[in-house]
Design a protein around this motif. Structure first.
Motif, PDB file in Angstrom:
ATOM      1  N   MET A 145       0.834  -1.201   0.000  1.00 13.45           N
ATOM      2  CA  MET A 145       0.000   0.000   0.000  1.00 13.45           C
ATOM      3  C   MET A 145       0.868   1.249   0.000  1.00 13.45           C
ATOM      4  O   MET A 145       1.810   1.344   0.775  1.00 13.45           O
ATOM      5  CB  MET A 145      -0.908   0.009   1.234  1.00 13.45           C
ATOM      6  N   ASP A 146       0.541   2.211  -0.894  1.00 14.95           N
ATOM      7  CA  ASP A 146       1.284   3.462  -0.916  1.00 14.95           C
ATOM      8  C   ASP A 146       0.810   4.360   0.205  1.00 14.95           C
ATOM      9  O   ASP A 146      -0.379   4.389   0.528  1.00 14.95           O
ATOM     10  CB  ASP A 146       1.072   4.161  -2.261  1.00 14.95           C
ATOM     11  N   TYR A 147       1.742   5.085   0.789  1.00 13.86           N
ATOM     12  CA  TYR A 147       1.358   5.943   1.910  1.00 13.86           C
ATOM     13  C   TYR A 147       2.173   7.224   2.002  1.00 13.86           C
ATOM     14  O   TYR A 147       1.971   8.038   2.889  1.00 13.86           O
ATOM     15  CB  TYR A 147       1.499   5.176   3.228  1.00 13.86           C
ATOM     16  N   TYR A 148       3.127   7.410   1.077  1.00 14.51           N
ATOM     17  CA  TYR A 148       4.063   8.508   1.260  1.00 14.51           C
ATOM     18  C   TYR A 148       3.487   9.872   0.874  1.00 14.51           C
ATOM     19  O   TYR A 148       3.735  10.869   1.533  1.00 14.51           O
ATOM     20  CB  TYR A 148       5.347   8.236   0.469  1.00 14.51           C
ATOM     21  N   LEU A 149       2.692   9.913  -0.188  1.00 10.49           N
ATOM     22  CA  LEU A 149       2.131  11.184  -0.655  1.00 10.49           C
ATOM     23  C   LEU A 149       0.689  11.367  -0.175  1.00 10.49           C
ATOM     24  O   LEU A 149      -0.016  10.399   0.074  1.00 10.49           O
ATOM     25  CB  LEU A 149       2.160  11.235  -2.188  1.00 10.49           C
ATOM     26  N   GLU A 150       0.283  12.616  -0.074  1.00  9.36           N
ATOM     27  CA  GLU A 150      -1.042  12.916   0.473  1.00  9.36           C
ATOM     28  C   GLU A 150      -2.181  12.199  -0.235  1.00  9.36           C
ATOM     29  O   GLU A 150      -3.200  11.895   0.369  1.00  9.36           O
ATOM     30  CB  GLU A 150      -1.298  14.430   0.434  1.00  9.36           C
ATOM     31  N   ASP A 151      -2.030  11.942  -1.542  1.00 13.89           N
ATOM     32  CA  ASP A 151      -3.093  11.281  -2.286  1.00 13.89           C
ATOM     33  C   ASP A 151      -3.078   9.763  -2.131  1.00 13.89           C
ATOM     34  O   ASP A 151      -4.023   9.088  -2.532  1.00 13.89           O
ATOM     35  CB  ASP A 151      -2.982  11.618  -3.779  1.00 13.89           C
ATOM     36  N   ASP A 152      -1.997   9.221  -1.567  1.00 14.77           N
ATOM     37  CA  ASP A 152      -1.902   7.771  -1.424  1.00 14.77           C
ATOM     38  C   ASP A 152      -2.944   7.264  -0.435  1.00 14.77           C
ATOM     39  O   ASP A 152      -3.245   7.917   0.567  1.00 14.77           O
ATOM     40  CB  ASP A 152      -0.497   7.366  -0.940  1.00 14.77           C
ATOM     41  N   PHE A 153      -3.459   6.065  -0.718  1.00 11.49           N
ATOM     42  CA  PHE A 153      -4.522   5.497   0.122  1.00 11.49           C
ATOM     43  C   PHE A 153      -4.112   5.413   1.586  1.00 11.49           C
ATOM     44  O   PHE A 153      -4.891   5.671   2.493  1.00 11.49           O
ATOM     45  CB  PHE A 153      -4.918   4.099  -0.392  1.00 11.49           C
ATOM     46  N   GLY A 154      -2.839   5.039   1.834  1.00 14.72           N
ATOM     47  CA  GLY A 154      -2.405   4.820   3.216  1.00 14.72           C
ATOM     48  C   GLY A 154      -2.083   6.094   3.991  1.00 14.72           C
ATOM     49  O   GLY A 154      -2.042   6.072   5.224  1.00 14.72           O
ATOM     50  N   TYR A 155      -1.866   7.215   3.287  1.00 16.44           N
ATOM     51  CA  TYR A 155      -1.383   8.435   3.943  1.00 16.44           C
ATOM     52  C   TYR A 155      -2.259   8.862   5.119  1.00 16.44           C
ATOM     53  O   TYR A 155      -1.783   9.050   6.239  1.00 16.44           O
ATOM     54  CB  TYR A 155      -1.287   9.568   2.907  1.00 16.44           C
ATOM     55  N   ASP A 156      -3.550   8.999   4.864  1.00 14.44           N
ATOM     56  CA  ASP A 156      -4.460   9.474   5.910  1.00 14.44           C
ATOM     57  C   ASP A 156      -4.654   8.445   7.028  1.00 14.44           C
ATOM     58  O   ASP A 156      -4.908   8.815   8.175  1.00 14.44           O
ATOM     59  CB  ASP A 156      -5.824   9.833   5.312  1.00 14.44           C
ATOM     60  N   ILE A 157      -4.572   7.171   6.685  1.00 12.78           N
ATOM     61  CA  ILE A 157      -4.712   6.139   7.726  1.00 12.78           C
ATOM     62  C   ILE A 157      -3.573   6.297   8.734  1.00 12.78           C
ATOM     63  O   ILE A 157      -3.782   6.335   9.950  1.00 12.78           O
ATOM     64  CB  ILE A 157      -4.706   4.721   7.112  1.00 12.78           C
ATOM     65  N   LEU A 158      -2.353   6.444   8.207  1.00 17.90           N
ATOM     66  CA  LEU A 158      -1.190   6.615   9.088  1.00 17.90           C
ATOM     67  C   LEU A 158      -1.280   7.918   9.874  1.00 17.90           C
ATOM     68  O   LEU A 158      -0.985   7.954  11.075  1.00 17.90           O
ATOM     69  CB  LEU A 158       0.107   6.607   8.260  1.00 17.90           C
ATOM     70  N   LEU A 159      -1.718   8.977   9.189  1.00 17.58           N
ATOM     71  CA  LEU A 159      -1.831  10.273   9.866  1.00 17.58           C
ATOM     72  C   LEU A 159      -2.843  10.198  11.014  1.00 17.58           C
ATOM     73  O   LEU A 159      -2.562  10.652  12.132  1.00 17.58           O
ATOM     74  CB  LEU A 159      -2.238  11.358   8.862  1.00 17.58           C
ATOM     75  N   GLY A 160      -3.999   9.600  10.746  1.00 21.40           N
ATOM     76  CA  GLY A 160      -5.025   9.470  11.776  1.00 21.40           C
ATOM     77  C   GLY A 160      -4.517   8.682  12.977  1.00 21.40           C
ATOM     78  O   GLY A 160      -4.717   9.076  14.130  1.00 21.40           O
ATOM     79  N   PHE A 161      -3.839   7.587  12.697  1.00 20.69           N
ATOM     80  CA  PHE A 161      -3.281   6.760  13.782  1.00 20.69           C
ATOM     81  C   PHE A 161      -2.306   7.581  14.623  1.00 20.69           C
ATOM     82  O   PHE A 161      -2.380   7.608  15.846  1.00 20.69           O
ATOM     83  CB  PHE A 161      -2.579   5.534  13.188  1.00 20.69           C
ATOM     84  N   LYS A 162      -1.415   8.288  13.945  1.00 19.69           N
ATOM     85  CA  LYS A 162      -0.413   9.080  14.672  1.00 19.69           C
ATOM     86  C   LYS A 162      -1.059  10.202  15.478  1.00 19.69           C
ATOM     87  O   LYS A 162      -0.637  10.506  16.593  1.00 19.69           O
ATOM     88  CB  LYS A 162       0.590   9.690  13.692  1.00 19.69           C
ATOM     89  N   GLN A 163      -2.087  10.833  14.897  1.00 17.41           N
ATOM     90  CA  GLN A 163      -2.758  11.923  15.613  1.00 17.41           C
ATOM     91  C   GLN A 163      -3.366  11.421  16.921  1.00 17.41           C
ATOM     92  O   GLN A 163      -3.238  12.051  17.967  1.00 17.41           O
ATOM     93  CB  GLN A 163      -3.853  12.546  14.733  1.00 17.41           C
ATOM     94  N   ALA A 164      -4.031  10.261  16.852  1.00 13.43           N
ATOM     95  CA  ALA A 164      -4.665   9.737  18.062  1.00 13.43           C
ATOM     96  C   ALA A 164      -3.603   9.278  19.066  1.00 13.43           C
ATOM     97  O   ALA A 164      -3.730   9.496  20.271  1.00 13.43           O
ATOM     98  CB  ALA A 164      -5.606   8.592  17.707  1.00 13.43           C
ATOM     99  N   ALA A 165      -2.535   8.658  18.574  1.00 11.91           N
ATOM    100  CA  ALA A 165      -1.494   8.118  19.466  1.00 11.91           C
ATOM    101  C   ALA A 165      -0.692   9.230  20.138  1.00 11.91           C
ATOM    102  O   ALA A 165      -0.266   9.106  21.285  1.00 11.91           O
ATOM    103  CB  ALA A 165      -0.560   7.202  18.681  1.00 11.91           C
ATOM    104  N   PHE A 166      -0.523  10.327  19.418  1.00  9.64           N
ATOM    105  CA  PHE A 166       0.248  11.469  19.926  1.00  9.64           C
ATOM    106  C   PHE A 166      -0.354  11.996  21.225  1.00  9.64           C
ATOM    107  O   PHE A 166       0.351  12.354  22.159  1.00  9.64           O
ATOM    108  CB  PHE A 166       0.245  12.558  18.858  1.00  9.64           C
ATOM    109  N   LYS A 167      -1.700  12.020  21.264  1.00  9.78           N
ATOM    110  CA  LYS A 167      -2.375  12.536  22.462  1.00  9.78           C
ATOM    111  C   LYS A 167      -2.091  11.695  23.682  1.00  9.78           C
ATOM    112  O   LYS A 167      -2.269  12.146  24.809  1.00  9.78           O
ATOM    113  CB  LYS A 167      -3.890  12.558  22.226  1.00  9.78           C
ATOM    114  N   GLU A 168      -1.699  10.443  23.470  1.00  5.18           N
ATOM    115  CA  GLU A 168      -1.392   9.561  24.593  1.00  5.18           C
ATOM    116  C   GLU A 168       0.114   9.379  24.744  1.00  5.18           C
ATOM    117  O   GLU A 168       0.561   8.435  25.387  1.00  5.18           O
ATOM    118  CB  GLU A 168      -2.037   8.191  24.346  1.00  5.18           C
ATOM    119  N   SER A 169       0.890  10.265  24.111  1.00  3.58           N
ATOM    120  CA  SER A 169       2.355  10.239  24.236  1.00  3.58           C
ATOM    121  C   SER A 169       3.001   8.944  23.750  1.00  3.58           C
ATOM    122  O   SER A 169       3.944   8.456  24.359  1.00  3.58           O
ATOM    123  CB  SER A 169       2.774  10.468  25.693  1.00  3.58           C
TER     124      SER A 169
END
Lengths: 332, 332
Positions: B65-89
């Motif tokens: 799965m591509d995830y490196y560029l904003e249009d890649d299917f995986g990009y937002d999935i990874l971003l969402g995961f990181k955003q939620a995880a960041f709040k819990e350090s």
């Protein structure tokens, strides 16, 4: 490297606001705080140890379920929820509600007026007044064993009936049983429908034949057995699965009344694995829903909803606690 | 009122250890910390503002799965995961893995050797080497669009196909369509099976007849359309549902090649709502899986598993983005 100023510029707010968002100050809104944290991640900001404000409140509404004493069905669910919420510094309020309570006040007004971020509803039935409001609620809400269609604010938590019935039927199969009956809870509930479907799927999976004389919808009471067990025995079943432990206790009594021994003549399996299963005579084999885990799991789903993530259906794993109410099929 | 000393006595540890557990010191084990926090709640201890240690690591493994560029299917999935995880350090590491990578090292050895608390696996297929290890893994693990039976360490996250197909078919029904085809993804995947089941359930719900000439398993490619669209047209269908957006783009091309206009002659609906839907000609109506939310939701389920709560199946809500590839049925 991304700085607080970069984030402020991107969001069009002051550096002070961004700093408050990153440090969990409670004089900015939860939505602004979320926006700041999420933009920070998006821009690659890497400060560690995000703090959270101290004044956050969740609410558990409980109806039709005992929870005050350790043996009560609801006790561990509430404890699990509180344990998980405590780690995230939430205040948790527990409010028993009646029909009257619900008629007197709207759910959303109650929640918003008291600044409660999310609610867990346990033991509610389809005819509870608040159930009619939930398709339109704007408050993140988790329902235990109930499902609301289409509203992204509502999530559902329950245990996996397909897995639970599968474990029970596989256990009976390993003991040589083929003619297995299922005495379900009352008709018209989501849980009863799911369990019945799961019974049929798993019987099919093992290639075990069944007719509509193998199944019945009863009630979650000791009395359900009287009406249906004689019919099951007539068609030659050797094991009876029950949709909760109380039904199973009734089934064992009824078998005894008919001169049948459990497990020598008939094997019986309950559902829920309440504390009384262990001390029953014979100790009851039961599908276990870990209630501490159920409570925690309700918290995690509610937490996701509070963070704008619309989880809808969520299932918890089950296990089978094997005791002495199940044994090898009797050769006739 | 419960004191630190009371908790220490109950657990048989020193007050210092309890204090460390309550204050998030990182020189005690995560399991001891959990035990302390949970006992504190059980005993009614009420200190606020629980802290957490700063050194916690999660890992996202991505395959196919591509995830490196904003249009890649995986990009937002990874971003969402990181955003939620960041709040819990949490620290989040992203590791693209090949078959070779998986063959060279066992999943559990890799995770435990690097002290990683939990893993998210995205884009894995049934023949990926690590998939054979997961039924036995001891590491909390979330699979996107995959399900592992019976192992309480593994949870599954995906969007609700029943809801998604329901929204698409209800939209077509409101436009007067009755003869609706479904071009699914490849046979043998969990997602394809779920979507096909959801198609049939929803067609039944509306009372729309269909035969096996209304459905086909293809591939997630532009080419799938060539093989199946002519057959759909032969049996008189007026709308085609597709199991992803790429298939739908192929279907629109194929219709055009056959001299049919979209949506005047045939309505077409995609699935996923990737960015390209908006700029396609005509802009594609598509069932939306919000990928930021999917990523966050993977985090919340993983977080529950890390805390010992065995969530198994978890579904995210879908929505329908209506654009110009669907229109009223043509009266013939």
């Amino acid at each position: 490297m991304t700085t607080i100023k970069d984030i402020a510029t991107k969001l069009g707010v002051s550096s002070g606001t961004v700093s408050k968002g990153l440090n969990g100050a409670d004089d900015i809104s939860e939505s602004m705080r979320n926006k700041i944290l999420e933009t920070a991640v998006e821009m690659g900001y890497t400060k560690k140890g995000i703090h959270r404000p101290d004044t956050r409140k969740l609410c558990i509404f409980i109806e039709n379920m005992d929870y005050y004493l350790e043996d009560d069905f609801g006790y561990d669910i509430l404890l699990g929820f509180k344990q998980a919420a405590f780690k995230e510094s939430w205040d948790v309020e527990v409010i028993p509600v009646s029909h009257d309570f619900q008629i007197k006040r709207s759910y959303d007004t109650f929640m918003m007026g008291r600044n409660i971020s999310g609610g867990l509803l346990i033991g509610f039935e389809l005819n509870d007044p608040w159930m009619k409001e939930l398709p339109y609620t704007k408050v993140p809400t988790v329902l235990f064993d109930n499902y609301i269609e289409e509203n992204t604010m509502c999530g559902s938590v329950g245990s996996d009936s397909e897995e639970g019935m599968g474990l029970a039927i596989a256990h009976l199969a390993s003991l040589g049983h083929r003619k297995i009956a299922f005495l379900d809870g009352p008709t018209g509930s989501m849980i009863s429908a799911n369990r019945m479907k799961a019974y049929k799927q798993n019987m099919d999976k093992h290639g075990f034949a069944y007719s509509n004389r193998f199944t019945a919808y009863g009630s979650y009471s000791l009395e359900a057995a009287k009406e249906f067990v004689p019919g099951f025995i007539d068609v030659g079943i050797t094991a009876i699965l029950c949709s909760n432990d109380t039904i199973a206790f009734g089934v064992i009594e009824e078998c005894r009344r008919m001169g049948l021994s459990v497990p020598e003549d008939i094997s019986v399996i309950g559902y829920d694995d309440v504390p009384a299963c262990e001390s029953y005579d014979p100790p009851l084999t039961s599908v276990r829903q870990d209630r501490i885990q159920l409570g925690k799991c309700c918290y995690y789903v509610l937490y996701a909803l509070v963070n704008g993530v619309s989880l809808s259906r969520n299932l918890l794993r089950t296990s089978l606690t094997v005791r002495e109410s199940t044994g090898p099929v009797k050769s006739r």
